[in-house]
Design a protein around this motif. Structure first.
Motif, PDB file in Angstrom:
ATOM      1  N   ALA B 126      39.915 -29.281  94.796  1.00  0.00           N
ATOM      2  CA  ALA B 126      40.854 -30.318  95.393  1.00  0.00           C
ATOM      3  C   ALA B 126      41.917 -29.658  96.170  1.00  0.00           C
ATOM      4  CB  ALA B 126      41.270 -31.564  94.460  1.00  0.00           C
ATOM      5  N   PHE B 127      42.538 -28.740  95.548  1.00  0.00           N
ATOM      6  CA  PHE B 127      43.774 -28.201  96.290  1.00  0.00           C
ATOM      7  C   PHE B 127      43.258 -27.339  97.382  1.00  0.00           C
ATOM      8  CE2 PHE B 127      46.959 -24.806  96.660  1.00  0.00           C
ATOM      9  CZ  PHE B 127      47.847 -25.626  96.718  1.00  0.00           C
ATOM     10  N   TYR B 128      42.195 -26.624  97.211  1.00  0.00           N
ATOM     11  CA  TYR B 128      41.714 -25.813  98.374  1.00  0.00           C
ATOM     12  C   TYR B 128      41.339 -26.522  99.359  1.00  0.00           C
ATOM     13  CZ  TYR B 128      41.668 -22.340  94.586  1.00  0.00           C
ATOM     14  OH  TYR B 128      42.208 -21.409  93.786  1.00  0.00           O
ATOM     15  N   GLU B 129      40.689 -27.630  99.233  1.00  0.00           N
ATOM     16  CA  GLU B 129      39.946 -28.403 100.272  1.00  0.00           C
ATOM     17  C   GLU B 129      40.955 -29.325 100.729  1.00  0.00           C
ATOM     18  OE1 GLU B 129      35.445 -29.223  99.207  1.00  0.00           O
ATOM     19  OE2 GLU B 129      36.766 -30.560  98.361  1.00  0.00           O
ATOM     20  N   SER B 130      42.284 -29.643 100.162  1.00  0.00           N
ATOM     21  CA  SER B 130      43.389 -30.164 100.868  1.00  0.00           C
ATOM     22  C   SER B 130      43.855 -29.276 101.889  1.00  0.00           C
ATOM     23  CB  SER B 130      44.390 -30.771  99.772  1.00  0.00           C
ATOM     24  OG  SER B 130      43.794 -31.594  99.088  1.00  0.00           O
ATOM     25  N   ARG B 133      41.927 -28.959 105.117  1.00  0.00           N
ATOM     26  CA  ARG B 133      42.340 -30.099 105.651  1.00  0.00           C
ATOM     27  C   ARG B 133      43.705 -30.322 106.603  1.00  0.00           C
ATOM     28  NH1 ARG B 133      39.917 -35.745 103.199  1.00  0.00           N
ATOM     29  NH2 ARG B 133      40.316 -36.413 105.343  1.00  0.00           N
ATOM     30  N   VAL B 134      44.596 -29.764 105.901  1.00  0.00           N
ATOM     31  CA  VAL B 134      45.941 -29.667 106.536  1.00  0.00           C
ATOM     32  C   VAL B 134      45.745 -28.644 107.634  1.00  0.00           C
ATOM     33  CG1 VAL B 134      48.543 -29.137 106.276  1.00  0.00           C
ATOM     34  CG2 VAL B 134      47.042 -30.359 104.557  1.00  0.00           C
ATOM     35  N   LEU B 135      45.103 -27.598 107.309  1.00  0.00           N
ATOM     36  CA  LEU B 135      45.003 -26.633 108.374  1.00  0.00           C
ATOM     37  C   LEU B 135      44.137 -26.981 109.766  1.00  0.00           C
ATOM     38  CD1 LEU B 135      45.169 -23.517 109.017  1.00  0.00           C
ATOM     39  CD2 LEU B 135      42.811 -23.122 107.934  1.00  0.00           C
ATOM     40  N   ARG B 136      43.302 -27.858 109.360  1.00  0.00           N
ATOM     41  CA  ARG B 136      42.486 -28.559 110.413  1.00  0.00           C
ATOM     42  C   ARG B 136      43.404 -29.614 111.330  1.00  0.00           C
ATOM     43  NH1 ARG B 136      36.805 -28.219 110.399  1.00  0.00           N
ATOM     44  NH2 ARG B 136      36.057 -27.424 108.376  1.00  0.00           N
ATOM     45  N   LEU B 137      44.129 -30.142 110.720  1.00  0.00           N
ATOM     46  CA  LEU B 137      45.207 -31.024 111.356  1.00  0.00           C
ATOM     47  C   LEU B 137      46.284 -30.214 112.279  1.00  0.00           C
ATOM     48  CD1 LEU B 137      46.199 -33.943 108.977  1.00  0.00           C
ATOM     49  CD2 LEU B 137      45.258 -34.049 110.869  1.00  0.00           C
ATOM     50  N   PHE B 138      46.998 -29.355 111.658  1.00  0.00           N
ATOM     51  CA  PHE B 138      48.110 -28.685 112.191  1.00  0.00           C
ATOM     52  C   PHE B 138      47.929 -27.131 112.595  1.00  0.00           C
ATOM     53  CE2 PHE B 138      49.894 -31.574 108.873  1.00  0.00           C
ATOM     54  CZ  PHE B 138      50.189 -32.770 109.856  1.00  0.00           C
ATOM     55  N   ARG B 220      35.339 -37.032 104.115  1.00  0.00           N
ATOM     56  CA  ARG B 220      35.496 -38.022 105.069  1.00  0.00           C
ATOM     57  C   ARG B 220      36.404 -37.921 106.271  1.00  0.00           C
ATOM     58  NH1 ARG B 220      34.882 -40.515 100.294  1.00  0.00           N
ATOM     59  NH2 ARG B 220      37.074 -40.303  99.860  1.00  0.00           N
ATOM     60  N   GLY B 221      35.936 -38.375 107.256  1.00  0.00           N
ATOM     61  CA  GLY B 221      36.888 -38.141 108.568  1.00  0.00           C
ATOM     62  C   GLY B 221      36.928 -36.889 108.937  1.00  0.00           C
ATOM     63  N   GLU B 222      36.538 -35.841 108.550  1.00  0.00           N
ATOM     64  CA  GLU B 222      36.470 -34.373 108.751  1.00  0.00           C
ATOM     65  C   GLU B 222      35.783 -34.176 110.185  1.00  0.00           C
ATOM     66  OE1 GLU B 222      35.481 -30.924 106.403  1.00  0.00           O
ATOM     67  OE2 GLU B 222      37.295 -31.661 105.464  1.00  0.00           O
ATOM     68  N   GLU B 223      34.830 -34.771 110.451  1.00  0.00           N
ATOM     69  CA  GLU B 223      33.996 -34.632 111.752  1.00  0.00           C
ATOM     70  C   GLU B 223      35.000 -34.962 112.703  1.00  0.00           C
ATOM     71  OE1 GLU B 223      30.342 -35.660 109.254  1.00  0.00           O
ATOM     72  OE2 GLU B 223      32.689 -36.094 109.159  1.00  0.00           O
ATOM     73  N   VAL B 224      36.043 -36.307 112.585  1.00  0.00           N
ATOM     74  CA  VAL B 224      36.820 -36.489 113.563  1.00  0.00           C
ATOM     75  C   VAL B 224      37.843 -35.787 113.916  1.00  0.00           C
ATOM     76  CG1 VAL B 224      38.257 -38.385 114.334  1.00  0.00           C
ATOM     77  CG2 VAL B 224      36.062 -38.978 112.676  1.00  0.00           C
ATOM     78  N   MET B 225      38.327 -35.154 112.792  1.00  0.00           N
ATOM     79  CA  MET B 225      39.446 -34.031 112.945  1.00  0.00           C
ATOM     80  C   MET B 225      38.950 -32.829 113.513  1.00  0.00           C
ATOM     81  SD  MET B 225      41.879 -34.292 109.726  1.00  0.00           S
ATOM     82  CE  MET B 225      41.031 -35.017 108.533  1.00  0.00           C
TER      83      MET B 225
END
Lengths: 314, 227
Positions: B126-130, B133-138, B220-225
């Motif tokens: 969960a930590f690695y995946e989080s 996701r933050v990397l994808r965002l910023f 969830r939501g990753e495609e959008v990001m």
């Protein structure tokens, strides 16, 4: 304070401020990859890096448009993405025409092995080229990636460091903590089991360098978030050895190691009943102190365990 | 677990294990992704002896290597051991056969995530995946967003436990309240998409020769990001 050079406060966004003054001979110049902690939990590391390198006549130019290198986390989810992020950052760094300087071990351990694999493993190179093509980047792989420690000990040279020491760390017993990733998986300047550059660097500052068996043991890294008990055990073992040896100071070369060794002392006391008051400085801070830079320039007051009192600097 | 225990006695067990409990293509798949020759392993146990975390693992690193060769795919990918590898590379530098064991471990973790085989008792995935996701965002890591995202995925009450550290960092000027966005975020997302494409095309090739391939279950939501 006597003999303290006037170093302007560093602002990461202000690249011109990091240039050397007019007329000064510009001997060493690097592209600099600050890493994501540079503006956050390791702000003090970045600030002291700029101040110390500048005082040593080394110019750093922030890599334009750098992104996260993925740390160890991304490779665990997706090894190819981990390498692709590093490859893109390497390509950006290469565009400056300079060798790349890195001060965080975790970043170094992504960038350097990716460069090595890109050069040596055909399959990795093919994959990464396909990925880079998609974003119109190209990696020649003709520039080197170096850790800041080795820039001081090998590119600049220990004699040059020693020559500039204004306030030697006399009477300071120090242990060097390299962590996992400065010498492993491979570093051209170090023996993976017994690296010595940090020992030599500290000795050149006048400190008494103690033998330190756990100098390359793991501090737990991101396990501090996911398996706290395990990470606390590893951190405790390192701090305990430093205490038993009578060290006044632990000197490290990684943003994450510093945080793990510095910030969890209360939890360690609650768990093991021993309070360790040994401060943990970045090597850039230790060198800067010996060069005569002030605590403010080196951001020394920003660690959890205070070091300024111990070093009698205020 | 009888099957896993039997791997202790070495290569002979490969012949006596019933075919259906083993994945014939697993060793090849691990070799392909990691770039390491796992058949070079001579089961000396130096990796286990060098590992600071071996005492926490359900299977030691040496045993994991043998389990991979035996084709015990499910047991390896659901083991807790792989999530206790801290990527410290101690085993890698000591392996007398020159195997980068750390790269094998990283491969196993990524395969476990792709197969959705992750032990629910371990928070590391969960930590690695989080993180990703933050990397994808910023495009750059932002520690407060990372630990919050991670806490929400695992134990939301964790946020409370993190407050003293957050305050400590803030008081010392070591916390960035706002994320630092990487310039060229769009390019970075194109890069991530290109990684997916390279992998997909290779998976298609692997399927033709009979290697079983998993697709990453998208969060969830990753495609959008990712757009």
């Amino acid at each position: 304070m006597n003999g303290v050079p006037d170093v302007p406060v560093h602002r990461p966004s202000d690249r011109a401020a990091n240039r050397l003054p007019e007329g000064q001979v510009n001997r060493l110049r690097y592209a600099f990859y600050p890493g994501c902690t540079a503006h956050a939990s390791a702000r003090d590391y970045t600030r002291s890096t700029y101040a110390t390198f500048r005082a040593l006549g080394i110019e750093l130019e922030e890599v334009p448009g750098w992104s996260c290198c993925g740390s160890t986390a991304v490779s665990n989810v997706d090894p190819l993405l981990g390498m692709a992020l590093s490859a893109r950052n390497l390509a950006l760094a290469e565009s400056t025409g300079l060798d790349l300087a890195v001060t965080c071990n975790a970043c170094y351990a992504n960038l350097a092995p990716t460069l090595e694999a890109y050069r040596e493993e055909r399959r990795v190179r093919d994959r990464l080229q396909r990925v880079l093509d998609a974003v119109d980047r190209h990696l020649e792989a003709e520039r080197e990636v170096k850790h800041g420690v080795h820039i001081l000990t090998h590119d600049l040279g220990l004699d040059q460091v020693e020559e500039r020491v204004r306030r030697p760390l006399d009477g300071v017993k120090a242990v060097p903590y390299y962590g996992c990733l400065l010498s492993r998986p491979r570093n051209p300047y170090e023996d993976p089991e017994n690296p010595t550059s940090l020992d030599e660097l500290l000795a050149s500052l006048g400190a008494e360098v103690l033998p330190f068996e756990r100098k390359t043991k793991c501090c737990g890294g991101s396990f501090m978030n996911t398996k706290e008990e395990v990470a606390l055990r590893l951190t405790f073992e390192i701090l305990e050895e430093a205490r038993e040896r009578g060290a006044h100071l632990i000197v490290c070369a990684c943003a994450m190691c510093q945080l793990n060794l510095d910030a969890y002392r209360g939890k360690l006391r609650a768990r093991y009943g021993t309070y360790h008051d040994t401060p943990v400085l970045y090597f850039t801070q230790a060198v800067g102190l010996a060069l005569g830079l002030g605590c403010r320039d080196l951001a020394i007051g920003q660690s959890f365990v205070p070091a300024d009192r111990l070093l009698g600097l205020r | 677990m009888a099957v896993a225990e039997s791997t202790l006695s070495g290569p002979k067990t490969r012949e006596v294990l019933p075919e259906e409990t083993r994945s014939r293509f697993f060793p090849a798949q691990v070799e392909d992704i990691s770039g390491q020759s796992i058949w070079a392993c001579m089961q000396c146990g130096t990796c286990t002896g060098s590992c600071q975390l071996a005492q926490e693992m359900d299977h030691t690193p040496r045993r994991i290597m043998e389990m991979v060769r035996t084709g015990l795919r499910e047991q390896v990918l659901t083991s807790r051991a792989i999530w206790y590898c801290a990527s410290c590379h101690s085993c890698t530098v000591r392996c007398p056969r020159g195997i980068q064991v750390t790269r094998v471990m990283i491969t196993l973790k990524s395969l476990a995530l792709r197969a959705g085989h992750v032990s629910p008792r371990d928070d590391a995935p969960a930590f690695y995946e989080s993180f990703l996701r933050v990397l994808r965002l910023f495009g750059r890591m932002h520690e407060p967003t990372l630990v919050t995202a991670y806490a929400l995925r695992t134990r939301p009450t964790r946020v409370l436990g993190m407050m003293p550290m957050a305050l400590g960092l803030m008081r010392r000027g070591r916390m960035a309240p706002l994320p630092d966005r990487a310039p060229g975020l769009a390019e970075l997302r194109r890069l991530m998409a290109a990684v997916e494409r390279v992998r997909d095309s290779e998976s298609a090739g692997a399927r033709e020769v009979g290697i079983r391939v998993e697709q990453a279950p998208r969060a969830r939501g990753e495609e959008v990001m990712a757009r």
